[in-house]
Scaffold this active site. Structure first.
Site, PDB file in Angstrom:
ATOM      1  N   ASP A   4     -24.154   0.905  28.754  1.00 16.36           N
ATOM      2  CA  ASP A   4     -24.578  -0.241  29.562  1.00 16.36           C
ATOM      3  C   ASP A   4     -26.104  -0.354  29.604  1.00 16.36           C
ATOM      4  O   ASP A   4     -26.813   0.644  29.503  1.00 16.36           O
ATOM      5  CB  ASP A   4     -24.014  -0.073  30.985  1.00 16.36           C
ATOM      6  N   ASN A  61     -15.590  -8.853  29.189  1.00 14.60           N
ATOM      7  CA  ASN A  61     -16.776  -9.325  28.459  1.00 14.60           C
ATOM      8  C   ASN A  61     -16.519 -10.616  27.673  1.00 14.60           C
ATOM      9  O   ASN A  61     -17.457 -11.323  27.300  1.00 14.60           O
ATOM     10  CB  ASN A  61     -17.316  -8.247  27.512  1.00 14.60           C
TER      11      ASN A  61
HETATM   12  C1  IPE Z   1     -19.038  -2.256  30.897  1.00 21.12           C
HETATM   13  O1  IPE Z   1     -20.271  -2.847  31.093  1.00 21.12           O
HETATM   14  C2  IPE Z   1     -18.473  -2.636  29.564  1.00 21.12           C
HETATM   15  C3  IPE Z   1     -19.165  -2.104  28.401  1.00 21.12           C
HETATM   16  C4  IPE Z   1     -20.147  -1.244  28.419  1.00 21.12           C
HETATM   17  C5  IPE Z   1     -18.657  -2.554  27.133  1.00 21.12           C
HETATM   18  P1  IPE Z   1     -20.423  -4.216  31.899  1.00 21.12           P
HETATM   19  O2  IPE Z   1     -21.868  -4.544  31.897  1.00 21.12           O
HETATM   20  O3  IPE Z   1     -19.497  -5.233  31.319  1.00 21.12           O
HETATM   21  O4  IPE Z   1     -19.893  -3.814  33.340  1.00 21.12           O
HETATM   22  P2  IPE Z   1     -20.224  -4.388  34.764  1.00 21.12           P
HETATM   23  O5  IPE Z   1     -20.005  -5.870  34.686  1.00 21.12           O
HETATM   24  O6  IPE Z   1     -21.647  -4.069  35.068  1.00 21.12           O
HETATM   25  O7  IPE Z   1     -19.287  -3.697  35.688  1.00 21.12           O
HETATM   26  C1  IPE Z   2     -23.764  -3.324  27.619  1.00 15.75           C
HETATM   27  O1  IPE Z   2     -24.952  -3.918  27.998  1.00 15.75           O
HETATM   28  C2  IPE Z   2     -23.129  -3.987  26.419  1.00 15.75           C
HETATM   29  C3  IPE Z   2     -21.905  -4.728  26.736  1.00 15.75           C
HETATM   30  C4  IPE Z   2     -21.329  -4.795  27.886  1.00 15.75           C
HETATM   31  C5  IPE Z   2     -21.265  -5.417  25.627  1.00 15.75           C
HETATM   32  P1  IPE Z   2     -24.990  -5.203  28.943  1.00 15.75           P
HETATM   33  O2  IPE Z   2     -24.988  -6.414  28.070  1.00 15.75           O
HETATM   34  O3  IPE Z   2     -23.919  -5.148  29.949  1.00 15.75           O
HETATM   35  O4  IPE Z   2     -26.407  -5.022  29.610  1.00 15.75           O
HETATM   36  P2  IPE Z   2     -26.813  -5.344  31.114  1.00 15.75           P
HETATM   37  O5  IPE Z   2     -25.849  -4.613  31.993  1.00 15.75           O
HETATM   38  O6  IPE Z   2     -26.704  -6.832  31.267  1.00 15.75           O
HETATM   39  O7  IPE Z   2     -28.209  -4.836  31.235  1.00 15.75           O
HETATM   40 MG    MG Z   3     -23.824  -4.359  31.825  1.00 19.81          MG
END
Ligand code: IPE
Ligand code: IPE
Ligand code: MG
Length: 240
Positions: free
Chosen positions: A14, A62
């Site tokens: 993340d 996602n």
């Molecule tokens: C969790 O991250 C999913 C992945 C790392 C693929 P998210 O960014 O989607 O999770 P939330 O929304 O912060 O819980």
């Molecule tokens: C994790 O990074 C990747 C996916 C969930 C696909 P994020 O895209 O969730 O990054 P933040 O949480 O917005 O910083």
């Molecule tokens: Mg995230």
């Protein structure tokens, strides 16, 4: 039982978006840099001798992100699967995937299916990608599959459900790492995490590299895993 090295590590990767935002770059640049972390961490895991690594790459939730971001992530996944093929094959890595893979576009599905098939006999490490994955859906699918296979209701116990989960071919989950400072599971391996150790770090995923993995493994070594028992009941070597 505590061994030095976890048998199965899973990572909630993340913080890509925040990494980009801090540099005033588009979110996708964070995902691109995050793909570099995947390369580095997979290589390090293999070199350290981890038997299994599961990476949460894309959750079922996602799909609800802006379509341009979803499209860009799919393209990055495709690039990863094509570019990393030699690395995976040359290093004896078996690729697997969990999640509702049928939802993936064929531009991801095709190279994914191909690499899963071609690497199926590799034995040195399993790299499992969680794609279009939801822990709740995985449990629902396992229960449905068990019932569909004729398992009687009174035999639907923990062992049976574990058998029908998509992670049944992986070692027990020992450690979950989440980057970016968030302290939640976000629908990841809900069943499997029951007794996994959790490790949270503020480091954003694009900045997480082999040294950060080594730090997480070091922290894991110091944990005492009791599985509901008292410290005194544990074999001496598993006490911290
Ligand atoms: C969790 O991250 C999913 C992945 C790392 C693929 P998210 O960014 O989607 O999770 P939330 O929304 O912060 O819980
Ligand atoms: C994790 O990074 C990747 C996916 C969930 C696909 P994020 O895209 O969730 O990054 P933040 O949480 O917005 O910083
Ligand atoms: Mg995230």
């Amino acid at each position: 039982m505590q061994s030095e090295l976890p048998r199965h590590v899973a990572i909630i990767m993340d913080g890509n978006g925040r990494w980009a935002r801090r540099r005033q770059l588009p979110r996708i640049d964070g995902h691109r840099e995050g793909a570099q972390s995947v390369r580095d961490v997979v290589r390090a895991a293999r070199q350290l001798g981890l038997p299994a690594l599961t990476l949460y790459a894309f959750s079922s939730q996602n799909w609800q992100r802006p379509p341009e971001e979803v499209q860009a992530l799919m393209q990055l996944l495709r690039d990863y699967l094509i570019e990393e093929r030699p690395e995976i094959m040359d290093n004896g890595i078996r690729l697997s995937a969990i999640g509702r893979l049928e939802r993936l576009p064929s531009l991801v599905r095709d190279p994914l299916d191909e690499l899963i098939a071609d690497s199926a006999k590799n034995r040195d490490m399993t790299l499992c990608l969680a794609l279009s994955y939801s822990g709740r859906e995985a449990i629902i699918d396992a229960v449905r599959a068990a019932l569909g296979a004729g398992v009687p209701e009174d035999r639907l116990d923990e062992n049976t459900i574990s058998l029908y989960l998509p992670t049944n071919d992986l070692p027990p989950l020992d450690l979950i790492i989440r980057t970016s400072g968030e302290q939640r599971i976000s629908n990841f391996l809900l069943w499997e995490c029951a007794y996994a150790e959790l490790y949270f770090t503020d480091t954003l995923w694009p900045d997480f590299r082999r040294a950060d993995l080594a730090r997480a493994l070091e922290a894991y070594k110091g944990r005492e895993r009791r599985f509901g028992l008292t410290s005194e009941q544990l074999p001496v070597r598993s006490r911290a």
